[in-house]
Scaffold this active site. Structure first.
Site, PDB file in Angstrom:
ATOM      1  N   ASP A   1      42.971  37.135  24.576  1.00  0.00           N
ATOM      2  CA  ASP A   1      44.107  36.670  25.370  1.00  0.00           C
ATOM      3  C   ASP A   1      43.632  35.588  26.329  1.00  0.00           C
ATOM      4  O   ASP A   1      42.732  35.822  27.141  1.00  0.00           O
ATOM      5  CB  ASP A   1      44.716  37.846  26.145  1.00  0.00           C
ATOM      6  CG  ASP A   1      46.064  37.484  26.741  1.00  0.00           C
ATOM      7  OD1 ASP A   1      46.705  36.525  26.264  1.00  0.00           O
ATOM      8  OD2 ASP A   1      46.476  38.171  27.694  1.00  0.00           O
TER       9      ASP A   1
ATOM     10  N   HIS B   1      51.189  29.719  35.807  1.00  0.00           N
ATOM     11  CA  HIS B   1      50.920  31.164  35.902  1.00  0.00           C
ATOM     12  C   HIS B   1      49.613  31.419  36.653  1.00  0.00           C
ATOM     13  O   HIS B   1      49.558  32.267  37.560  1.00  0.00           O
ATOM     14  CB  HIS B   1      50.862  31.785  34.511  1.00  0.00           C
ATOM     15  CG  HIS B   1      50.451  33.226  34.513  1.00  0.00           C
ATOM     16  ND1 HIS B   1      51.264  34.228  34.999  1.00  0.00           N
ATOM     17  CD2 HIS B   1      49.296  33.836  34.122  1.00  0.00           C
ATOM     18  CE1 HIS B   1      50.641  35.394  34.890  1.00  0.00           C
ATOM     19  NE2 HIS B   1      49.443  35.182  34.360  1.00  0.00           N
TER      20      HIS B   1
ATOM     21  N   GLU C   1      54.300  40.211  29.921  1.00  0.00           N
ATOM     22  CA  GLU C   1      53.805  38.839  29.954  1.00  0.00           C
ATOM     23  C   GLU C   1      54.393  38.127  28.748  1.00  0.00           C
ATOM     24  O   GLU C   1      54.162  38.522  27.600  1.00  0.00           O
ATOM     25  CB  GLU C   1      52.278  38.786  29.977  1.00  0.00           C
ATOM     26  CG  GLU C   1      51.732  39.267  31.322  1.00  0.00           C
ATOM     27  CD  GLU C   1      50.263  38.937  31.581  1.00  0.00           C
ATOM     28  OE1 GLU C   1      49.523  38.714  30.603  1.00  0.00           O
ATOM     29  OE2 GLU C   1      49.872  38.913  32.760  1.00  0.00           O
TER      30      GLU C   1
ATOM     31  N   GLU D   1      54.315  35.576  26.126  1.00  0.00           N
ATOM     32  CA  GLU D   1      53.224  34.803  25.537  1.00  0.00           C
ATOM     33  C   GLU D   1      53.571  34.389  24.112  1.00  0.00           C
ATOM     34  O   GLU D   1      54.502  34.909  23.499  1.00  0.00           O
ATOM     35  CB  GLU D   1      51.920  35.621  25.528  1.00  0.00           C
ATOM     36  CG  GLU D   1      51.518  36.112  26.921  1.00  0.00           C
ATOM     37  CD  GLU D   1      50.056  36.500  27.049  1.00  0.00           C
ATOM     38  OE1 GLU D   1      49.264  36.151  26.153  1.00  0.00           O
ATOM     39  OE2 GLU D   1      49.715  37.158  28.044  1.00  0.00           O
TER      40      GLU D   1
ATOM     41  N   ASP E   1      52.393  40.740  26.285  1.00  0.00           N
ATOM     42  CA  ASP E   1      51.147  41.376  26.733  1.00  0.00           C
ATOM     43  C   ASP E   1      51.490  42.278  27.919  1.00  0.00           C
ATOM     44  O   ASP E   1      51.322  41.909  29.079  1.00  0.00           O
ATOM     45  CB  ASP E   1      50.138  40.283  27.127  1.00  0.00           C
ATOM     46  CG  ASP E   1      48.859  40.869  27.699  1.00  0.00           C
ATOM     47  OD1 ASP E   1      48.505  41.998  27.329  1.00  0.00           O
ATOM     48  OD2 ASP E   1      48.222  40.187  28.525  1.00  0.00           O
TER      49      ASP E   1
ATOM     50  N   ARG F   1      50.170  46.272  36.603  1.00  0.00           N
ATOM     51  CA  ARG F   1      49.597  45.432  37.674  1.00  0.00           C
ATOM     52  C   ARG F   1      48.795  46.218  38.697  1.00  0.00           C
ATOM     53  O   ARG F   1      47.838  45.679  39.267  1.00  0.00           O
ATOM     54  CB  ARG F   1      50.726  44.680  38.396  1.00  0.00           C
ATOM     55  CG  ARG F   1      51.539  43.769  37.517  1.00  0.00           C
ATOM     56  CD  ARG F   1      50.680  42.724  36.832  1.00  0.00           C
ATOM     57  NE  ARG F   1      51.506  41.838  36.006  1.00  0.00           N
ATOM     58  CZ  ARG F   1      50.995  40.959  35.155  1.00  0.00           C
ATOM     59  NH1 ARG F   1      49.683  40.854  34.998  1.00  0.00           N
ATOM     60  NH2 ARG F   1      51.786  40.202  34.451  1.00  0.00           N
TER      61      ARG F   1
ATOM     62  N   GLN G   1      45.524  46.995  36.974  1.00  0.00           N
ATOM     63  CA  GLN G   1      44.819  45.713  36.794  1.00  0.00           C
ATOM     64  C   GLN G   1      44.207  45.207  38.100  1.00  0.00           C
ATOM     65  O   GLN G   1      43.039  44.810  38.142  1.00  0.00           O
ATOM     66  CB  GLN G   1      45.817  44.681  36.256  1.00  0.00           C
ATOM     67  CG  GLN G   1      45.220  43.294  36.018  1.00  0.00           C
ATOM     68  CD  GLN G   1      46.297  42.249  35.695  1.00  0.00           C
ATOM     69  OE1 GLN G   1      47.482  42.568  35.561  1.00  0.00           O
ATOM     70  NE2 GLN G   1      45.878  40.997  35.564  1.00  0.00           N
TER      71      GLN G   1
ATOM     72  N   LYS H   1      45.639  46.468  30.641  1.00  0.00           N
ATOM     73  CA  LYS H   1      46.204  45.633  29.577  1.00  0.00           C
ATOM     74  C   LYS H   1      46.148  46.304  28.208  1.00  0.00           C
ATOM     75  O   LYS H   1      46.934  45.954  27.328  1.00  0.00           O
ATOM     76  CB  LYS H   1      45.389  44.327  29.457  1.00  0.00           C
ATOM     77  CG  LYS H   1      45.395  43.467  30.695  1.00  0.00           C
ATOM     78  CD  LYS H   1      46.637  42.625  30.741  1.00  0.00           C
ATOM     79  CE  LYS H   1      46.519  41.547  31.817  1.00  0.00           C
ATOM     80  NZ  LYS H   1      47.707  40.678  31.813  1.00  0.00           N
TER      81      LYS H   1
ATOM     82  N   THR I   1      50.157  45.806  23.273  1.00  0.00           N
ATOM     83  CA  THR I   1      50.480  44.385  23.152  1.00  0.00           C
ATOM     84  C   THR I   1      51.414  44.277  21.952  1.00  0.00           C
ATOM     85  O   THR I   1      51.064  44.742  20.866  1.00  0.00           O
ATOM     86  CB  THR I   1      49.211  43.546  22.893  1.00  0.00           C
ATOM     87  OG1 THR I   1      48.260  43.806  23.928  1.00  0.00           O
ATOM     88  CG2 THR I   1      49.529  42.057  22.855  1.00  0.00           C
TER      89      THR I   1
ATOM     90  N   GLU J   1      55.481  37.543  38.817  1.00  0.00           N
ATOM     91  CA  GLU J   1      55.844  36.264  39.429  1.00  0.00           C
ATOM     92  C   GLU J   1      57.321  36.223  39.818  1.00  0.00           C
ATOM     93  O   GLU J   1      57.677  35.729  40.885  1.00  0.00           O
ATOM     94  CB  GLU J   1      55.546  35.123  38.453  1.00  0.00           C
ATOM     95  CG  GLU J   1      54.065  34.948  38.148  1.00  0.00           C
ATOM     96  CD  GLU J   1      53.840  34.172  36.859  1.00  0.00           C
ATOM     97  OE1 GLU J   1      53.835  34.808  35.777  1.00  0.00           O
ATOM     98  OE2 GLU J   1      53.690  32.945  36.930  1.00  0.00           O
TER      99      GLU J   1
END
Ligand code: CA
Length: 411
Positions: free
Chosen positions: A126, A133, A197, A199, A231, A235, A238, A251, A255, A356
Site C-alpha cells: 500500500d 492526504h 481509505e 484507494e 483500505d 485509527r 494505528q 490495517k 482490505t 480527514e
C-alpha cells in the site's frame, strides 16, 4: 489505443448507456453460479458475464488448459489477458455470430452469479501517494512538524500489507479488536475509530525474476489491470502502534477490492499527463511521459454521497510506484496487489477518509439519513464506485467496492 477502444464499437448484445461495462471495457473477474464450488474466469459486458470455460469447451476460443480458467486469474494473466480480451471483443462485436455455437451464447446473467477475489494475492503493498492526504495526516498526527516529511517528494512511500485479508467487494468487515491509546495507558477492545481509505489498486500481470528491475517507462506493461480498493483502517490502533515501524494491526484486518479487473488496455484512452513533480524525480523514477489515470471516484456511506475526487491528481503514478517497488531487485509475481494510498483531492468534500472528512473526529459530517458520523458505526455500509469517461464516449466503469461493518468479536 487499439480497435477494442473504438468509441464507435457496438455489440450485438444490448448494453445500457449507464452500464459500467460496455464493449470497450471487457474487464476480467472470477465467478460462480448455483452450487459451483470453484470460481471460473469471466469477462463482463453489460449485465452479462462471458463464461470463458463454456466458450473454451465449445471450441470458439481455445486456451492451453481448463485449469487456466479456474480458481483465480493468475494463470490467465500470466498467459496474457490482452489477446483474450481482443478475441472476446471480436466475438461480441455486432455482426459476429460465433457465440451462437455456445450454449446460452456463452453468457451468464450477472444477477445469477457470485463474484470472487479475482487474483490469489501473493503480496500486497500500500502506497501513500496523495500529497493532499499525506499533508492532512501530517497536520493531524504531527502538528508540530512540517506536514510532509523530507523524503516524501523523493521516494514513493509504502508499506507491505497483508495479502491474506484482501477480500472481494461484498465481504463483511469485522470491527477489529486492538490496543487503543488512552490517558491512563492503552486498553484492549473494539476499535472506536474505524475508518475507510478510498484507494485505487493495480494487479501485476507480468512477473520479474529475483534480481530483475522494471524500467519506469516499461512499468505500465507489467500492470495487468486496475481495481477500486478500500483500505479499512482502525485509527486508534494505528496511531498507537505505527511509530517507529509503520502500520500493522490497524490495517491488516481487512482490505476490500472491486471484483472486475479493468485492463490497462481498456484504460489506455484515459492515461493523461500527470501533475508536474518538483523536485524532478531521480532518473529511475523519471517517466517520460509520466502518465496518470483520469478516473473519477465516489464514496457513499449508507447510500449518501460523502466524498468524491479524481485519481489523476495523485503525486506518484502507478508506473512510478511499480518501478520503485521493483528497484531493489525483489521478485514481482503475477497477481501482486499495489494500492495507491488514500486518494484525497484539495477540497474538504474530496478527502478520501473519515479521518480527514471529520478532521480526526473533531468535526462530524452529516449523512443523508440526518445522522452524523465521525468514524464508522456497526452496520454502516460503504460503497466506492469509479469510472473513466471522455465527452460523450463510452463509460469505462469499475463496478463497486462495498463492505458492511459487523460488530467486533468478544475476546
Ligand atoms: Ca492506505
Amino acid at each position: 489505443m487499439n480497435a477494442t477502444n473504438d468509441p464507435g464499437l457496438r455489440s450485438w448484445l444490448a448494453v445500457d448507456d449507464s452500464s459500467d461495462f460496455p464493449i470497450q471495457n471487457l474487464p476480467f473477474g472470477m465467478f460462480t453460479t448455483g452450487d459451483d464450488q470453484e470460481p471460473r474466469a469471466g469477462v463482463a459486458i453489460g449485465n452479462q458475464i462471458v463464461d470463458l470455460l463454456a466458450v473454451h469447451r465449445s471450441g470458439v476460443m481455445s486456451f492451453p488448459s481448463e485449469a487456466m480458467l479456474r480458481g483465480s486469474l493468475n494463470s490467465l494473466f500470466a498467459f496474457g489477458a490482452e489477446p483474450v480480451r481482443r478475441r472476446v471483443s471480436e466475438l461480441l462485436t455486432a455482426g459476429n455470430k460465433e457465440l451462437s455455437r455456445v450454449p446460452n451464447r456463452g453468457m451468464v446473467g450477472m444477477a445469477a452469479a457470485e463474484l470472487h477475489m479475482p487474483f490469489t494475492v501473493g503480496d500486497y503493498v500500500d502506497f501513500y501517494s496523495s500529497e493532499q492526504h499525506a499533508t492532512n495526516v501530517g497536520r493531524m498526527f504531527r502538528p508540530d512538524d512540517p506536514p510532509l516529511l523530507p523524503n516524501w517528494r523523493h521516494v514513493p512511500i509504502a508499506y507491505h500489507g497483508r495479502a491474506s485479508t484482501v477480500v472481494v467487494s461484498g465481504s463483511p468487515v469485522t470491527r477489529p479488536n486492538g490496543q487503543r491509546p488512552g490517558p491512563d495507558g492503552p486498553t484492549f477492545g473494539p476499535s472506536r475509530k474505524l475508518d475507510i481509505e478510498l484507494e485505487v489498486g493495480f494487479f501485476t500481470g507480468k512477473p520479474t525474476a529475483l534480481g530483475q528491475t522494471i524500467a519506469v517507462d516499461d512499468a505500465l506493461d507489467h500492470i495487468g489491470g486496475v481495481v477500486l480498493v478500500n483500505d479499512w483502517s482502525a485509527r486508534d490502533i494505528q496511531a498507537w502502534e505505527y511509530r517507529p515501524l509503520g502500520p500493522f494491526l490497524g490495517k491488516s484486518f481487512a482490505t476490500s477490492t472491486s471484483p472486475w479487473v479493468v485492463t490497462t488496455q481498456a484504460l489506455a484512452p484515459f492515461m493523461v499527463e500527470a501533475t508536474a513533480q518538483e523536485p524532478e524525480p531521480l532518473p529511475y523514477l523519471n517517466a517520460k511521459p509520466n502518465l496518470a489515470l483520469d478516473l473519477t471516484l465516489q464514496v457513499e456511506l449508507n447510500g449518501s454521497l460523502i466524498t468524491g475526487t479524481s485519481f489523476r491528481d495523485m503525486y506518484w503514478t502507478m508506473a512510478q510506484q511499480l518501478a520503485h517497488a521493483a528497484s531493489n531487485g525483489t521478485a514481482i509475481r503475477v497477481g501482486d496487489l499495489y494500492a495507491s494510498g488514500t486518494v484525497s483531492g484539495p477540497e474538504r468534500n474530496q478527502f478520501g477518509s473519515l479521518l480527514e472528512l471529520s478532521w480526526n473526529g473533531s468535526e462530524p459530517i452529516e449523512i443523508g439519513d440526518g445522522t452524523q458520523r465521525t468514524f464508522l458505526e456497526d452496520g454502516d455500509t460503504v460503497r466506492i464506485t469509479g469510472w473513466c469517461q471522455s465527452d460523450h464516449g463510452p463509460k469505462i466503469g469499475f463496478g463497486e467496492c462495498v463492505g458492511t461493518v459487523v460488530p467486533a468479536v468478544d475476546y
